[in-house]
Design an enzyme around this catalytic site. Structure first.
Site, PDB file in Angstrom:
ATOM      1  N   SER A 129     -11.679 -14.097  18.535  1.00  0.00           N
ATOM      2  CA  SER A 129     -10.837 -12.992  18.101  1.00  0.00           C
ATOM      3  C   SER A 129     -10.193 -12.291  19.298  1.00  0.00           C
ATOM      4  CB  SER A 129     -11.638 -12.019  17.227  1.00  0.00           C
ATOM      5  OG  SER A 129     -10.760 -11.260  16.403  1.00  0.00           O
ATOM      6  N   LYS A 181      -3.152  12.103   4.950  1.00  0.00           N
ATOM      7  CA  LYS A 181      -3.914  12.510   6.126  1.00  0.00           C
ATOM      8  C   LYS A 181      -5.381  12.118   6.030  1.00  0.00           C
ATOM      9  CE  LYS A 181      -4.180  14.324  10.155  1.00  0.00           C
ATOM     10  NZ  LYS A 181      -3.590  13.597  11.277  1.00  0.00           N
TER      11      LYS A 181
END
Length: 308
Positions: A129, A181
């Protein structure tokens, strides 16, 4: 008597710190912003990238000086200033990590190449990765036949404790300005719109990773997309796919780096001295967080190139 003992302990501590810093300064001298290692023979530097990759392991106290992406990039910049170092072996044993940290290291490796240093990656148990993302910046990648590599993809994991909070009587009040948010909040399930927003982040980060693989390994996009679906490969499989250049161990990587740099014979291995961080590492256990805190931290919105 107790006061005298404290004074003695304090003096001993200062002596130990002075000795450690003295060793550090003897091993490395900095003159006019340039790092100078006490050797005149051309050689190959070794930089170690072990464990999950983040900007730093901790954000407060002495623990912020423990190894992280910041220390790796700092070491790479120092190597760039040392004229006797002609090549670098980046020894990787990592499953990847946060995208920002991975990309910062990758960019520093690219800058080293631009300065004429030859870069060879040597993979140990795992180089997957984000660690593979970094490896794509190298001139050559060497892996063991059983090294676990690949895992080209992006991951974001978010928990949902809404049911648990309800059962134990915890109610979370959110006061916000901005519709999204509190996206990814532990206290509620995400909406379909929020999932689409986060998927957009994932897709963009994936495209960045894919482009690095295509450019670094000189692969056609169609082939890269086929092998960039998060699957893992052994070193031998990766070589057949074009993700790895050679099968070999660390010493093979050092010899290859020396050969690429035009160093005759067995190349000298150079490691930048780092005694002070090692001393700090002894005390790292004092800065571990508790499991619940780790869970809360992991639930933040954070993209990762990491092997699960």
């Amino acid at each position: 008597m107790k006061k005298e003992n404290l004074i003695i302990v304090g003096i001993l501590f200062l002596c130990i710190v002075s000795i450690v810093m003295g060793i550090y300064l003897i091993g490395e001298k900095t003159v006019e912003g340039k790092t100078r290692i006490l050797t005149r023979k051309k050689g190959v530097a070794v930089v170690y990238l072990y464990g999950p990759i983040s900007i730093s392991r901790r954000t407060s106290g002495w623990a912020r000086f423990l190894p992280g992406a910041d220390s790796i990039t700092s070491e790479l910049r120092k190597i760039g200033k040392i004229t006797t170092i002609k090549a670098v072996v980046l020894r990787i044993n990592s499953p990847g990590g946060s995208i920002g940290a991975v990309q910062e290291i990758y960019e520093e490796v690219i800058r080293l190449k631009e300065k004429g240093k030859k870069i060879v990656v040597s993979m140990g148990d795992v180089g997957a990765s984000g660690a593979y993302y970094i490896a794509c910046a190298a001139d050559k990648i060497v892996a063991n036949p059983g090294t676990v590599t690949g895992s080209i993809g992006v991951l974001m994991s978010l928990g949902n404790m809404e049911e648990l909070f309800r059962k134990i009587g915890i109610k979370v009040e959110v006061i916000k300005r901005g519709k999204h948010k509190d996206i990814g909040s532990l206290s509620r399930e995400m909406t379909a719109e929020e999932k689409r927003l986060l998927q957009g982040l994932i897709d963009d980060a994936y495209d960045q990773f894919l482009q690095v693989v295509i450019e670094g390994r000189n692969l056609r996009k169609s082939k890269a997309e086929k092998i960039a679906q998060g699957q893992v490969f052994t070193g031998r499989q990766a070589k057949d796919l074009g993700l790895v250049d050679e099968i070999g161990n660390f010493q093979d990587a050092v010899r290859l780096a020396g050969k690429l740099a035009g160093i005759p014979g067995e190349p000298k291995v150079i490691e930048l001295p780092k005694p002070f961080p090692r001393i700090l590492g002894i005390f790292s256990s004092y800065f571990m967080t508790n499991p619940l805190q780790d869970l809360m931290n992991e639930n933040s919105i954070r993209l990762e190139y990491i092997l699960q």
